[in-house]
Design a protein around this motif. Sequence first.
Motif, PDB file in Angstrom:
ATOM      1  N   GLN A 108       4.941   6.125  -2.671  1.00 38.03           N
ATOM      2  CA  GLN A 108       5.301   6.757  -1.397  1.00 38.03           C
ATOM      3  C   GLN A 108       4.535   8.061  -1.202  1.00 38.03           C
ATOM      4  O   GLN A 108       4.145   8.396  -0.092  1.00 38.03           O
ATOM      5  N   ALA A 147       6.731   6.233   4.551  1.00 38.40           N
ATOM      6  CA  ALA A 147       5.822   5.072   4.426  1.00 38.40           C
ATOM      7  C   ALA A 147       6.571   3.754   4.402  1.00 38.40           C
ATOM      8  O   ALA A 147       6.540   3.027   3.467  1.00 38.40           O
ATOM      9  N   MET A 201       7.017   1.068   2.654  1.00 32.31           N
ATOM     10  CA  MET A 201       6.776  -0.041   1.740  1.00 32.31           C
ATOM     11  C   MET A 201       7.718  -1.170   2.123  1.00 32.31           C
ATOM     12  O   MET A 201       8.889  -0.949   2.370  1.00 32.31           O
ATOM     13  N   LYS A 202       7.177  -2.364   2.131  1.00 37.22           N
ATOM     14  CA  LYS A 202       7.972  -3.515   2.588  1.00 37.22           C
ATOM     15  C   LYS A 202       8.136  -4.515   1.453  1.00 37.22           C
ATOM     16  O   LYS A 202       7.155  -4.891   0.814  1.00 37.22           O
ATOM     17  N   GLY A 256       1.322   7.442   0.264  1.00 32.42           N
ATOM     18  CA  GLY A 256       1.404   6.836   1.602  1.00 32.42           C
ATOM     19  C   GLY A 256       1.220   5.336   1.609  1.00 32.42           C
ATOM     20  O   GLY A 256       0.881   4.744   2.652  1.00 32.42           O
ATOM     21  N   ASN A 292       2.060   1.828   2.350  1.00 29.39           N
ATOM     22  CA  ASN A 292       3.051   1.311   3.303  1.00 29.39           C
ATOM     23  C   ASN A 292       2.913  -0.193   3.502  1.00 29.39           C
ATOM     24  O   ASN A 292       3.287  -0.728   4.536  1.00 29.39           O
TER      25      ASN A 292
END
Length: 267
Positions: free
Chosen positions: A229, A267, A1-2, A232, A234
């Motif tokens: 998370q 992720a 994760m961003k 998944g 991401n």
Amino acid sequence: MKLATQDRGFFGESFKEKLTKVRELGFEGLEIGGNVLIDRFAEIKQAISSTGVPISSICGGYRGWIGAFEEEERKKAISDIGEIFRYTAEIGATGVIVPAAFGIFSRKLPPFSPPRSMEDDRETLLDSLNKLDVLAKEAGSTLFLEPLNRYEDHMINRLEQAASLINEGGFSHVKILADFFHMNTEEANISESILATGNLIGHVHLADSNRLMPGQGHIDFESSFNTLQKIGFNQFMSIECEISGDPEQSYLDSAAFLQSFIKPGVA
Ligand code: LER
Ligand code: MN
């Protein structure tokens, strides 16, 4: 994760300054308006290349709404968003964030009865999304459909309502945007809603229960981040908040707070 953030005045004037500041504050991308993207396209492209920090996503900056009551306003939204998709794809941003509408009607405020039936709302939204799914596909972009709370929109308030439209239309280039501020009001259980629709979630908006920076309200980000998370997820999650106190310190504190729930290597 961003982690990403929407643009703020204190990030600077030029896009080179803004993207540099975003990275200094602990974020990996910047979310901007579609009108800004088009107006300052050459500068933005250059700033991405010189800083290495991407534009994560595009939010707003078009005329009308995809669920507008007036046909002319709906056409304008489809045409503007279609154009924004092309610029969005060219700079490698993930997609364009679009609610059904913002502030045109609330079933919880007078006069309480919308000028269009629920069935016609749905038909209108399916028609808009059908056209935009084709345009997003052609451009190589994605539409992130955003449920808003009941006071801001009367058509799509919960993740499952967005999922139901996407599934009925069979749209391949429409995903869901899950906004914590709205989910806090509308979802019975945020983690369960994320689990139920997770395969369609393409982007997240971050704000606490009072729309201040995450950590300054009472949302349980830890359990929801664990769920994201687990499924998944991401992609980008962008801050969409009001700021109380020193802006820079609020950003630094919030980035550290959020990062503490993101497990390294997952992720
Ligand atoms: C409005 O409350 C909101 O959350 C925005 O992201 C609308 O696109
Ligand atoms: Mn939002």
